[in-house]
Design a protein around this motif. Structure first.
Motif, short mmCIF file in Angstrom:
data_model
loop_
_atom_site.label_atom_id
_atom_site.label_comp_id
_atom_site.label_asym_id
_atom_site.label_seq_id
_atom_site.Cartn_x
_atom_site.Cartn_y
_atom_site.Cartn_z
N ARG A 99 0.87 -0.99 -0.04
CA ARG A 99 0.06 -0.07 -0.09
C ARG A 99 0.98 1.03 -0.11
NH1 ARG A 99 -4.25 2.70 4.39
NH2 ARG A 99 -5.02 4.21 2.62
N ALA A 226 -5.46 0.39 -0.95
CA ALA A 226 -5.97 -0.48 0.09
C ALA A 226 -7.31 -1.22 -0.33
CB ALA A 226 -6.46 0.27 1.25
N LEU A 249 -5.58 -1.85 6.35
CA LEU A 249 -4.43 -1.96 5.95
C LEU A 249 -3.44 -0.52 6.05
CD1 LEU A 249 -4.68 -3.60 2.29
CD2 LEU A 249 -4.19 -4.73 4.46
N GLY A 271 -1.37 -6.89 5.21
CA GLY A 271 -1.00 -5.62 5.81
C GLY A 271 0.18 -5.57 6.95
#
Length: 284
Positions: A99, A226, A249, A271
């Motif tokens: 991310r 995300a 996340l 994550g």
């Protein structure tokens, strides 16, 4: 054996007071299980390990048996076996979904949604972490949105000789209406209609077992968003895709998905932000 007998059995199994309680509960639970089993399947349903939905081994439409026509006569069976081997994947694909870092979310356009100073630090630390893992990376690909491009560029500094690609279909969006619905996030219906097809296309493009020609395992870094990552995970594990919004996340987090030659999918981590100092972990 009556309840008093079960109680004495629990005391006999466990020597300490804590273990005694656990043992008694376990034995009583076993007795309840047996009694419910005797009453029929309706009472014992909660004990069944059988999944309600079977795993689809041909989820990526690359199962060798679906690519090779079965022989009509017995004499062709040897050729059929050879064709199956030829179409069978030999390598494992590793996808590391990153991310992007924290960004200026108050901007009204994508160009203004640049990484914050903290977001750049997050991307730097994530790049260091990926380098320290000493992975045999194949390439980096990122969404074309500003925050993902900047994050990928920072990570790429740690792998200057690695191929870096951009892909529009990895842009953030609304993949599918979540269940349960969100009271604070309600995109217009047309956004699901538009974004959902694109993000599903991205899943089908990047998530599949290795091509038969691929000899060694591969590791790809995908820098995106995300919503996209959460949807990918649900689809890869064959979970209800509507569950994507139930996950959270952190910025700069790592999600590792492994796709075996058989088509089996393993989620190695979701994550993961353990490489970030606590004061640099953010979610929105």
């Amino acid at each position: 054996m009556g309840w008093k007998g079960l109680h004495r059995l629990g005391r006999h199994i466990c020597s300490t007071s804590t273990a005694f309680v656990s043992g008694t509960v376990a034995v009583i639970g076993l007795a309840v299980y047996v009694k419910l089993k005797d009453k029929g399947p309706a009472f014992a349903e909660w004990t069944e390990a059988e999944p309600h939905v079977k795993w689809d081994s041909n989820w990526d439409r690359r199962d060798p048996s679906s690519l090779v026509k079965k022989p009509q006569i017995k004499e062709q069976s040897l050729a059929y076996t050879e064709d199956l081997k030829e179409k069978t994947a030999k390598a494992t694909r590793h996808l590391i979904l990153v991310r992007h870092g924290q960004y200026v979310d108050s901007a009204t356009s994508d160009e203004g949604r640049i990484l914050t100073a903290l977001g750049r630090q997050q991307a730097e630390i994530t790049g260091q972490r990926l380098r320290d893992l000493d992975l045999d990376l194949t390439r980096i690909v990122s969404s074309t949105m500003t925050r993902a491009v900047e994050t990928a560029d920072i990570i790429h500094k740690f792998f200057p000789g690695l191929r870096l690609d951009r892909d529009d279909i990895l842009r953030e969006g609304s993949p599918i209406r979540p269940e349960p619905p969100s009271h604070s996030w309600r995109p217009d219906n047309y956004q699901f209609f538009q974004d959902g097809a694109r993000i599903e296309f991205a899943f089908r493009k990047y998530f599949h077992r290795a091509d038969p020609e691929q000899k060694g395992d591969s590791v790809e870094i995908i820098v995106c968003h995300a919503n996209v990552i959460r949807y990918f995970v649900c689809r890869a594990l064959q979970l209800p895709p509507e569950a994507w919004l139930r996950m959270s996340l952190a910025h700069g987090s790592l999600t590792h998905v492994m796709i075996r030659p058989s088509g089996r999918v393993v989620l190695r981590c979701l994550g993961n932000s353990g490489h970030l100092p606590p004061d640099k972990v953010t979610f929105s």
